[in-house]
Design an enzyme around this catalytic site. Structure first.
Site, mmCIF file in Angstrom:
data_model
loop_
_atom_site.group_PDB
_atom_site.id
_atom_site.type_symbol
_atom_site.label_atom_id
_atom_site.label_comp_id
_atom_site.label_asym_id
_atom_site.label_seq_id
_atom_site.Cartn_x
_atom_site.Cartn_y
_atom_site.Cartn_z
ATOM 1 N N GLY A 16 12.283 72.720 -12.083
ATOM 2 C CA GLY A 16 13.032 72.820 -13.330
ATOM 3 C C GLY A 16 12.113 73.049 -14.606
ATOM 4 O O GLY A 16 12.342 74.192 -15.333
ATOM 5 N N ILE B 184 13.356 67.054 -8.697
ATOM 6 C CA ILE B 184 13.139 68.434 -9.040
ATOM 7 C C ILE B 184 11.896 68.897 -8.307
ATOM 8 O O ILE B 184 11.370 69.757 -8.663
ATOM 9 C CB ILE B 184 13.241 68.976 -10.216
ATOM 10 C CG1 ILE B 184 12.161 68.034 -11.129
ATOM 11 C CG2 ILE B 184 14.554 68.657 -10.744
ATOM 12 C CD1 ILE B 184 12.421 68.569 -12.448
ATOM 13 N N THR C 1 9.142 66.327 -8.346
ATOM 14 C CA THR C 1 8.422 65.352 -8.803
ATOM 15 C C THR C 1 7.840 64.268 -7.888
ATOM 16 O O THR C 1 6.638 63.638 -8.215
ATOM 17 C CB THR C 1 9.232 64.562 -9.982
ATOM 18 O OG1 THR C 1 10.218 64.206 -9.498
ATOM 19 C CG2 THR C 1 9.685 65.696 -11.125
ATOM 20 N N ASN D 90 3.126 56.475 -6.971
ATOM 21 C CA ASN D 90 2.657 57.020 -5.661
ATOM 22 C C ASN D 90 1.492 57.984 -6.035
ATOM 23 O O ASN D 90 1.565 58.951 -6.413
ATOM 24 C CB ASN D 90 3.803 57.634 -4.990
ATOM 25 C CG ASN D 90 3.539 58.422 -3.781
ATOM 26 O OD1 ASN D 90 2.182 58.901 -3.327
ATOM 27 N ND2 ASN D 90 4.412 58.555 -2.709
ATOM 28 N N PRO D 91 0.172 57.338 -5.797
ATOM 29 C CA PRO D 91 -0.981 58.167 -6.114
ATOM 30 C C PRO D 91 -1.276 59.510 -5.546
ATOM 31 O O PRO D 91 -1.511 60.455 -6.342
ATOM 32 C CB PRO D 91 -2.192 57.437 -5.636
ATOM 33 C CG PRO D 91 -1.633 55.951 -5.466
ATOM 34 C CD PRO D 91 -0.183 56.211 -5.153
ATOM 35 N N GLN E 182 1.337 66.046 -9.374
ATOM 36 C CA GLN E 182 2.032 66.501 -10.471
ATOM 37 C C GLN E 182 1.305 66.668 -11.553
ATOM 38 O O GLN E 182 1.337 67.646 -12.452
ATOM 39 C CB GLN E 182 2.890 65.261 -10.940
ATOM 40 C CG GLN E 182 4.226 65.839 -11.447
ATOM 41 C CD GLN E 182 5.122 64.578 -11.595
ATOM 42 O OE1 GLN E 182 4.877 63.484 -11.585
ATOM 43 N NE2 GLN E 182 6.494 64.996 -12.251
ATOM 44 N N LYS F 294 4.736 54.800 -17.502
ATOM 45 C CA LYS F 294 4.893 55.510 -18.433
ATOM 46 C C LYS F 294 5.319 57.080 -17.337
ATOM 47 O O LYS F 294 5.789 56.736 -16.416
ATOM 48 C CB LYS F 294 3.651 56.054 -19.124
ATOM 49 C CG LYS F 294 2.991 54.749 -19.808
ATOM 50 C CD LYS F 294 1.922 55.080 -20.711
ATOM 51 C CE LYS F 294 1.308 53.815 -21.273
ATOM 52 N NZ LYS F 294 0.117 54.048 -22.062
ATOM 53 N N GLY G 278 4.889 63.612 -15.637
ATOM 54 C CA GLY G 278 5.559 64.839 -15.574
ATOM 55 C C GLY G 278 4.982 66.015 -16.275
ATOM 56 O O GLY G 278 4.935 67.128 -15.861
ATOM 57 N N GLU G 279 4.696 65.750 -17.536
ATOM 58 C CA GLU G 279 4.501 66.859 -18.289
ATOM 59 C C GLU G 279 2.965 66.811 -19.042
ATOM 60 O O GLU G 279 2.301 67.804 -19.281
ATOM 61 C CB GLU G 279 5.198 66.755 -19.602
ATOM 62 C CG GLU G 279 6.947 67.259 -18.907
ATOM 63 C CD GLU G 279 7.781 66.703 -20.175
ATOM 64 O OE1 GLU G 279 8.236 67.640 -20.810
ATOM 65 O OE2 GLU G 279 8.245 65.623 -20.180
#
Lengths: 710, 326, 180
Positions: free
Chosen positions: A252, A479, A481, A602-603, A609, A671, A674-675
């Site tokens: 996404g 999506i 991740t 989950n390392p 990611q 935290k 994702g970005e």
């Protein structure tokens, strides 16, 4: 689905018989086996009886109106069921939009004859097969009256105006001009970044049908609940009569957070033709008719004392926007939080143009914003004749530099030191153009960032089943991740049971309100709701009730009652590049990133990611740009041969890892990862290119024609 | 895409017969370009004649030592062929630098020589394009032409050939062999592509209805030290910005033999004969290479946004020739 | 639709023969997905620019989006669904899962089919654009990371799983070397 992931030790080898907490243990994806054997089902893969196919017709002009649509050849074309355009489309609610940005004109498909950007959908052709629909669409004759378009972006554009302030007011701390005047060294430069696309590998696709009064949708999106709510508003239905589902989503990166044209058009078609209708956007239509990250133009002014202490940070940014919908590309966010300074001033303007509506693309605001700020910091270090790493160490704030609020956990310095150590930064000769290998120029660069974090209200329902298992239901979505796997672990730990006793249901708006896979906060927000529901359920189970027992918990109150504090993730990125000055080719040889992203569920997946985010940052640095034709006003590189992002050969092995970090205001200490991986990479690479060649690149991407030397 | 009829030819004569008198019939080989253009509506054939089952596959050595590459040999097979790798390495390198492994497994040698431009305006039916619709104009001249031609173009068309393979074919003086119902023919590659002029829609000198049957590489043109270097906007899987194929023989510091061909700069692969002439018999030094490249490019007419290709082509010629010397 | 525009074809997919009547416009990709329910092959671009639709046709990797179904008449097609043997994942599939060589998974089928093709091409001695010496007389070199990167570049991955993909393919290559 086989939901038994492998449990791995730190090296990737499988461990058996492990009974440790699920959180913090590396595990393979629960849907991994399905994904490698072709069994995982995406929105376009679900078989539906009596399915018809819709093909979109898009505007070939950038501004004007439709004068005529002649469907006769289309209707005579084999297999065509019908054509929808602005004359026969169902009317929709003009107020529908998003909670952040208000009514969204991009949702108003096929409502009138007006064209405000090239690629705007003007009709949908519905047929028995998609080849027939496409052939019918090619035969549709649409006539236009063209009006002059305006795609000329500049910060001084006469229509420029302040952006919405929903993401916080401008910073106005201290007297910027006075501090600049008092500074020993000043940087005052402008940086530009082009429009970019998310380019999720799965094009947007939706299937819609009516089941009695209920509108059903299978849609590739990042927010099943939010999109069902938007769809209900748009078509004037109660939310209970709208249900949006999806199993797997093929990426996404922000482009599927809002209600997309595929689902709106499929809904219209099923209303008119009483058949289930699938609308699969072509790759070109994804480029032309969904959304993009806007162009930006950013002036950064920095002033510092001789010793590198910052006196002044000025960050004034403008970004382009369509006339149809608002958006906030918050380029100036980092300037308010990353460094201490006596004066901090930010401004954020929008310039409305005849362009595709702009919306979230991975790390909106911070990706272009960090390129500007962190390039300027490198320029400041250069002018101070200082190690750019030291400059960043010297300006650590005690509290929020603008807000004055305390930080919850701030591990920027740890990212810097760990990253520098791993990269081997110490001893770097900071002068440019000193390293050569044969005909290649070698350089290194670094950059850092903060990334806003919070959690958004969500609800989860957990049922204690008679067989001892727990059904955990939340309108979350994975999506790519790893959310499905992470939520599984969170639920197991929260319910204090083994992995095998969790049955997770996600991807269905009917489950109840939940945040989207967006803002890097999907798993954080959903995890909190699962923790809350597990806590409530375990309490109920203490009295030994008859099973099954279900509880639904909502986190709105808990989240809203948190104290006001500065909550951010942090990163430091280090890059080494090799530049061929004869050809202008830039190759990234090494990338090291260290990230403070709270507790890691989950390392294995978080490293993936972060690595993937950094690769997108690499593409942004070197390759990505929307190219528009000034004459036609349309994007000319609306395919993967023209819009480049990194191929495998562009990418070295990447060292992306996290430092110890914990968010005290989150029940799991999380935290979001994702970005942030995408942020700061472009600046680190641009700074490395300067270090290699001596030339500053203040315009992205760093194309070979901008690098090539005489 | 428009509906079309499909047939599979098993003999060359059948293939030729099945397109006779049908203006809208096309031979289908790998399909990597034709199917793409059909999906875009640029090509609208009524009939496809599949030629991949024809006995035109494979590479063999002719009695005179020339290497014969069958028309339907895939790019992959051509690139991997031991004799091509040994005697014409620039051709292997060029093929391997093109497209992707999957596309090279599909695309054929003949199809590659006939590859159409990747100009975005050519592919977009709503844009003016003299190559697609003669007389409609050229949107690229006033539009986006960052990757368009600097040599041999005309105001009617500034598109470039995207073929990597064709560049070393030009270097090695390949000969294109074809058949029509009237018999067999051959065209040296130097005369295979037409100048653009005001007829950019006419791309080759292949007669109407002709089927390419093979491409031969003259044994006299072999170049064991030949090289191909391609510059593009990412490290792989992208069309060339500029590419250079070159071969150089140096004796006692003097250029004995030199051949240079450029890709990405013109409507067809560009043999740099001016540069070759400049270099022949002179000293083999980087400075001379650069001067020769500049002589070749002195006729270039860059557009407002592709002038960088001059520097790139010059630097690339210089560095490829220098690499061969070392 | 005129009769001329349709064809009767046989496709041998993962060892099973499918007899179909197809619109000549139908691509192999759509025939796989729509007519024979092999949904593993994905449509990422439909123009040969991403590799998500990669399958093996007569043992070679190709993009099924630019292959007409009618032109694949009689061909042996292997899709991602046909890679596992008796429900046992191949080493490269297993390595993709264990090393996390995928995120959203949309490109994964194509990556895997491509990887199987890469291993066969390398075993057959085919060079790549980064092979230092193209001479056919060179001894066989094992795959290295740069070779895998170049050979796998026809499969775009926007999630950025490339480094794990490279590791997975290298592992699978080692596995095959051992088996040989």
């Amino acid at each position: 689905m086989n939901t038994h992931p492998q449990v791995l030790d730190g090296t990737g080898a499988e461990i058996s018989g492990l009974s440790a907490p699920a959180i913090g243990t590396p595990r393979t994806r629960v849907e991994g086996r399905d994904k490698v054997s072709g069994k995982a089902r995406y929105a376009g893969d679900i078989p539906i009886e009596r399915l018809a196919h819709g093909a979109v017709v898009t505007a070939t002009i950038a501004s004007g109106r439709i004068t005529a649509i002649d469907p006769s050849a289309t209707l005579a074309s084999p297999g065509v069921i019908g054509v929808i355009d602005h004359r026969n489309a169902p009317r929709v609610d003009p107020e529908a939009g998003s909670p952040f940005f208000g009514p969204d004109g991009q949702l108003q498909l096929l409502q009138d004859d007006q064209i405000a950007h090239g690629g705007w959908p003007v009709a949908l052709v519905v047929a028995e097969t998609h080849e027939q629909a496409r052939a019918g669409a090619e035969r549709l004759r649409v006539s236009y009256v063209e009006q002059p378009h305006d795609i000329a972006f500049s910060p001084g554009h006469p229509a420029a105006r302040p952006a919405l302030s929903a993401f916080g007011p401008d910073a106005n701390k201290g007297d910027l001009d006075a501090e600049l005047a008092a500074s020993a060294v000043v940087v005052d430069e402008s940086y530009t970044t082009p429009a970019q696309h998310a380019c999720a590998m799965e094009p947007h696709v939706a299937t819609a049908w009516l089941e009695g009064a209920v509108l059903r949708g299978i849609d590739s999106n990042q927010a099943p609940y939010g999109i069902a709510a938007q769809l209900a508003t748009l078509f004037g239905k109660p939310l209970s009569d709208v249900r949006v589902q999806v199993e797997q989503v093929g990426g996404g990166f922000g482009s599927k957070t809002g209600l997309g044209p595929q689902l709106i058009l499929a809904t219209m078609a099923t209303m008119l033709f009483h058949r289930p209708v699938r609308v699969a956007l072509t790759r070109e239509e994804v480029f032309l008719a969904t959304s993009a990250r806007p162009r930006t133009d950013q002036r950064v002014r920095l002033g510092a004392d001789r010793d590198g202490r910052l006196r002044a940070i000025g960050h004034e940014a403008a970004f382009e926007i369509s006339g149809k919908s608002e958006f906030i590309e918050n380029c100036v966010e980092i300037a308010k939080t990353l460094y201490a300074a006596d004066a901090i001033r930010t401004r954020l303007n929008v310039v409305p143009l005849n362009i595709l509506p702009v919306a979230s693309v991975r790390a909106p605001g911070t990706a272009p914003g960090s390129f500007a700020l962190e390039s300027a910091m490198d320029e400041l270090a250069e002018r101070l004749d200082m190690d750019p790493l030291d400059l960043r160490r010297r300006n650590e704030p005690e509290v929020g530099p603008v807000s004055g609020l305390p930080f919850t956990s701030r591990n920027f310095q740890l990212c810097l030191s760990e990253g520098a150590r791993q990269f081997g930064w110490a001893g770097r000769d900071h002068r440019p153009r000193r390293r050569r290998e044969g005909h290649l120029l070698i350089g290194t660069g670094m950059a850092g960032t903060s990334f806003f974090t919070t959690a958004f209200p969500s609800s989860a329902t957990i049922t204690a089943e008679q067989d001892g298992t727990f059904t955990v239901a939340i309108a979350a979505i994975d999506i790519g991740t790893g959310a499905r796997t992470a939520l599984h672990a969170i639920a197991a730990d929260a319910l204090r049971v083994g992995w095998d006793r969790i049955r997770l249901r996600i991807g269905d708006s009917a489950i109840g309100p939940a945040w989207q896979a967006g803002g890097s906060l999907g798993t954080t927000s959903w995890g909190w709701a699962i923790v809350a529901a597990a806590r409530d359920l375990l309490e109920q189970l203490e009295s030994g009730p008859a099973l099954p027992v279900s509880v639904t918990s909502d986190t709105t109150e808990e989240i809203m009652s948190r104290p006001h504090r500065e909550r951010h993730s942090y990163s430091a990125v280090f890059a080494e590049v090799a530049v061929d000055p004869a050809t202008g080719e830039v190759r990234v040889r090494r990338l090291v990133g260290r990230f403070a992203v709270g507790r890691v569920v989950n390392p294995l997946m978080v490293r993936s990611q972060l690595t993937g985010g950094m690769i997108m940052g690499l593409s942004i640095a070197l390759q990505e740009e929307v190219v528009r034709d000034e004459v036609s006003g349309r994007q000319v590189n609306a395919d993967f041969a023209g819009y480049h992002f990194a191929a495998n050969a562009d990418v070295p092995f990447i060292d992306a890892d996290f430092v110890e970090d914990h968010e005290p205001d989150d029940p799991l200490g999380m935290k979001g990862p994702g970005e942030i991986g995408t942020v700061a990479v472009a600046a680190a690479i641009a700074n490395a290119v300067w270090h290699a060649t001596g030339k500053r690149h203040r315009e992205l991407p760093i194309r070979l024609d901008r690098v090539i030397e005489d | 895409m428009k509906e079309f009829a499909y047939s599979r030819a098993t003999a060359v004569h059948d293939a030729l017969t099945s397109v006779v008198g049908q203006e809208n019939a096309r031979f289908l080989a790998g399909g990597t370009n034709l199917v793409d253009l059909m999906k875009r509506g640029v090509e609208t054939p009524d009939r496809l004649v599949d030629v991949r089952a024809l006995p035109l596959d494979g590479v063999h050595e002719a009695r005179n030592g020339d290497l014969v590459i069958g028309a339907t040999t895939t790019n992959s097979d051509a690139a991997a062929h031991p004799e091509i790798r040994r005697r014409y390495p620039a051709l292997s390198q060029a093929v391997l630098a093109g497209a992707s492994g999957q596309l090279r497994n599909m695309a054929t040698v003949a199809g590659n020589l006939l590859q159409r431009t990747r100009c975005a305006y050519f592919a977009d039916l709503s844009s003016a394009c003299n190559k697609r619709v003669p007389g409609s104009g050229c949107a690229a001249v006033a539009g986006v032409h960052h990757n368009h031609a600097i040599l041999g173009a005309s105001p009617a068309c500034v598109a470039t050939s995207p073929s990597d393979m064709a560049v070393p074919m030009m270097l090695f003086d390949a000969v294109v062999h074809y058949e029509t119902l009237d018999g067999k023919g051959e065209i040296p590659i130097s005369r295979f592509y037409r100048p653009v002029g005001d007829t950019p829609h006419l791309e080759t000198t292949l007669p109407d209805g002709a089927l390419i049957t093979s491409v031969t590489l003259p044994s006299a043109a072999a170049g064991e030290r030949s090289r191909y270097r391609k510059v593009r906007e990412r490290a792989s899987y992208a069309f060339a910005t500029v590419s250079v194929a070159a071969d150089l023989v140096v004796r006692s510091g003097q250029v004995r033999e030199v051949r240079i061909a450029l890709g990405g700069v013109a409507s067809h692969p560009w043999r740099a004969r001016i540069a070759e002439e400049e270099l022949r018999g002179g000293p083999a030094t980087p400075e001379r290479f650069r001067a020769a490249a500049e002589a070749e490019l002195s006729a270039a007419k860059p557009l407002p946004h592709n002038g960088y290709k001059l520097r790139l082509a010059r630097n690339l010629i210089q560095s490829v020739l220098t690499e061969i010397v070392h | 639709m005129t009769n001329d525009a349709r064809s009767e074809i046989s496709l041998h997919i993962n060892g099973t023969t499918h007899r179909l009547t197809v619109d000549n416009r139908r691509t192999l990709l759509d025939a796989l997905r729509e007519d024979t329910r092999h949904i593993g092959s994905k449509k990422g671009c439909d123009f040969g620019q991403c590799g998500a639709c990669t399958v093996l046709v007569n043992g070679r990797r190709v993009v099924s989006c630019l292959t007409l179904a009618v032109a694949a008449e009689g061909a042996e097609v292997i899709t991602v669904e046909g890679l596992a043997v008796n429900d046992e994942l191949r080493p490269v599939q297993e390595a993709f899962v264990r090393l996390d060589g995928l995120q959203c998974g949309f490109c994964t089928s194509g990556q895997l089919c491509s990887a199987v093709g890469v291993l066969a091409e390398h075993a057959a001695g085919w060079p790549s654009a980064v092979t230092p010496d193209l001479s056919p007389d060179q001894p066989h070199r094992p795959l290295d990371a740069d070779e895998v990167r170049e050979r796998m570049s026809g499969n775009l991955c926007r999630c950025g799983a490339y480094p794990s993909i490279v590791r997975a393919v290298l592992e699978a290559a080692e596995c095959e070397e051992v088996n040989r």
